[in-house]
Write a protein that holds these residues in place. Structure first.
Motif, PDB file in Angstrom:
ATOM      1  N   ASP A 164     -37.441 -27.535  -5.698  1.00  0.00           N
ATOM      2  CA  ASP A 164     -37.838 -27.221  -4.320  1.00  0.00           C
ATOM      3  C   ASP A 164     -37.587 -28.388  -3.368  1.00  0.00           C
ATOM      4  O   ASP A 164     -37.541 -28.195  -2.149  1.00  0.00           O
ATOM      5  N   TYR A 165     -37.435 -29.607  -3.909  1.00  0.00           N
ATOM      6  CA  TYR A 165     -37.318 -30.796  -3.067  1.00  0.00           C
ATOM      7  C   TYR A 165     -35.957 -31.489  -3.165  1.00  0.00           C
ATOM      8  O   TYR A 165     -35.725 -32.483  -2.483  1.00  0.00           O
ATOM      9  N   LEU A 166     -35.059 -30.961  -3.981  1.00  0.00           N
ATOM     10  CA  LEU A 166     -33.736 -31.579  -4.103  1.00  0.00           C
ATOM     11  C   LEU A 166     -32.937 -31.550  -2.803  1.00  0.00           C
ATOM     12  O   LEU A 166     -32.317 -32.563  -2.440  1.00  0.00           O
ATOM     13  N   PRO A 167     -32.920 -30.429  -2.050  1.00  0.00           N
ATOM     14  CA  PRO A 167     -32.190 -30.458  -0.766  1.00  0.00           C
ATOM     15  C   PRO A 167     -32.761 -31.509   0.197  1.00  0.00           C
ATOM     16  O   PRO A 167     -32.008 -32.199   0.881  1.00  0.00           O
ATOM     17  N   LEU A 168     -34.094 -31.655   0.210  1.00  0.00           N
ATOM     18  CA  LEU A 168     -34.709 -32.669   1.070  1.00  0.00           C
ATOM     19  C   LEU A 168     -34.387 -34.078   0.588  1.00  0.00           C
ATOM     20  O   LEU A 168     -34.247 -34.996   1.391  1.00  0.00           O
ATOM     21  N   LEU A 169     -34.262 -34.247  -0.721  1.00  0.00           N
ATOM     22  CA  LEU A 169     -33.886 -35.544  -1.275  1.00  0.00           C
ATOM     23  C   LEU A 169     -32.497 -35.944  -0.798  1.00  0.00           C
ATOM     24  O   LEU A 169     -32.295 -37.054  -0.302  1.00  0.00           O
ATOM     25  N   VAL A 170     -31.551 -35.041  -0.921  1.00  0.00           N
ATOM     26  CA  VAL A 170     -30.179 -35.324  -0.481  1.00  0.00           C
ATOM     27  C   VAL A 170     -30.162 -35.614   1.016  1.00  0.00           C
ATOM     28  O   VAL A 170     -29.523 -36.568   1.469  1.00  0.00           O
ATOM     29  N   GLU A 171     -30.886 -34.818   1.789  1.00  0.00           N
ATOM     30  CA  GLU A 171     -30.954 -35.020   3.243  1.00  0.00           C
ATOM     31  C   GLU A 171     -31.558 -36.384   3.574  1.00  0.00           C
ATOM     32  O   GLU A 171     -31.065 -37.102   4.461  1.00  0.00           O
ATOM     33  N   THR A 172     -32.591 -36.775   2.868  1.00  0.00           N
ATOM     34  CA  THR A 172     -33.249 -38.066   3.112  1.00  0.00           C
ATOM     35  C   THR A 172     -32.310 -39.220   2.807  1.00  0.00           C
ATOM     36  O   THR A 172     -32.232 -40.193   3.575  1.00  0.00           O
ATOM     37  N   ILE A 173     -31.584 -39.118   1.699  1.00  0.00           N
ATOM     38  CA  ILE A 173     -30.628 -40.179   1.333  1.00  0.00           C
ATOM     39  C   ILE A 173     -29.523 -40.270   2.377  1.00  0.00           C
ATOM     40  O   ILE A 173     -29.170 -41.364   2.830  1.00  0.00           O
ATOM     41  N   GLU A 174     -28.976 -39.122   2.778  1.00  0.00           N
ATOM     42  CA  GLU A 174     -27.911 -39.117   3.784  1.00  0.00           C
ATOM     43  C   GLU A 174     -28.388 -39.716   5.101  1.00  0.00           C
ATOM     44  O   GLU A 174     -27.668 -40.481   5.747  1.00  0.00           O
ATOM     45  N   GLN A 175     -29.612 -39.390   5.498  1.00  0.00           N
ATOM     46  CA  GLN A 175     -30.167 -39.924   6.739  1.00  0.00           C
ATOM     47  C   GLN A 175     -30.339 -41.439   6.640  1.00  0.00           C
ATOM     48  O   GLN A 175     -29.998 -42.179   7.567  1.00  0.00           O
ATOM     49  N   PHE A 176     -30.836 -41.905   5.505  1.00  0.00           N
ATOM     50  CA  PHE A 176     -31.010 -43.343   5.306  1.00  0.00           C
ATOM     51  C   PHE A 176     -29.664 -44.073   5.384  1.00  0.00           C
ATOM     52  O   PHE A 176     -29.530 -45.095   6.054  1.00  0.00           O
TER      53      PHE A 176
END
Length: 198
Positions: A164-176
């Motif tokens: 449930d949180y993998l898409p948010l993980l990828v988004e967070t890394i990309e944003q960082f």
């Protein structure tokens, strides 16, 4: 570990100098693993001469009794992990069987009870640990558990699923990465440095 026998070698190293402070070996059985871990923890606390406040000791006791009730097998504790795929690293608090399911378990403290909607960053972090663990070992872990102990000693349990949180993980890394690149670009342009692609 050999059969039911467990050996823990613990040592303290001075982080500033790299010098050896203390080392000791602890032997026990899997059936008394929590007692063995308590003994290791107690000895380390004694060696460091750390004095916990009464409130901190009560919080520790609350979380420990919760773990004794719901953790049936400890796999790893305070283990560093990394992912080549995600290009991230971190140190997970606990990987264990929690309520009969393999789980990434992260501990948090809070002044008061937390609302679930404020925990999203914790779930993203735990999902990252689960992905890193699978990449390193080939063992998938879907369950992520956040345990929060409040100042008044209440233990809150939040159980989620990694996917449930993998898409948010990828988004967070990309944003960082994007923000980091912008900051680096600004620093280079303000000092007159220029990057050259070859």
């Amino acid at each position: 570990r050999q059969g039911d026998q467990v050996r823990i070698n613990a040592q303290l190293i001075d982080g500033a100098t790299g010098g050896h402070i203390w080392a000791e070996r602890f032997d026990g059985t899997m059936s008394d693993i929590f007692e063995l871990q308590d003994g290791v923890n107690q000895k380390i606390v004694e060696e460091l001469a750390v004095s916990l406040t009464l409130q901190e000791q009560e919080q520790f006791n609350k979380i420990q009794s919760h773990l004794d009730q719901y953790v049936s097998e400890v796999w790893y504790q305070e283990v560093p992990l990394y992912s080549n795929k995600l290009e991230v690293a971190g140190r997970v608090d606990l990987i264990a069987t929690y309520k009969d399911n393999p789980a990434i378990i992260d501990f948090k403290t809070s002044r008061s009870e937390r609302n679930d909607e404020y925990n999203e960053s914790y779930y993203i972090q735990a999902a990252a640990y689960a992905e890193m663990f699978e990449e390193r070992t080939g063992t998938p872990i879907e369950q992520i558990v956040i345990l929060v102990v409040t100042e008044d000693g209440q233990v809150q349990e939040f159980i989620k699923q990694k996917h449930d949180y993998l898409p948010l993980l990828v988004e967070t890394i990309e944003q960082f990465v994007s923000e980091w690149e912008k900051e680096s670009e600004q620093e280079n342009s303000s000092t007159g440095d220029r990057a050259v692609a070859i």
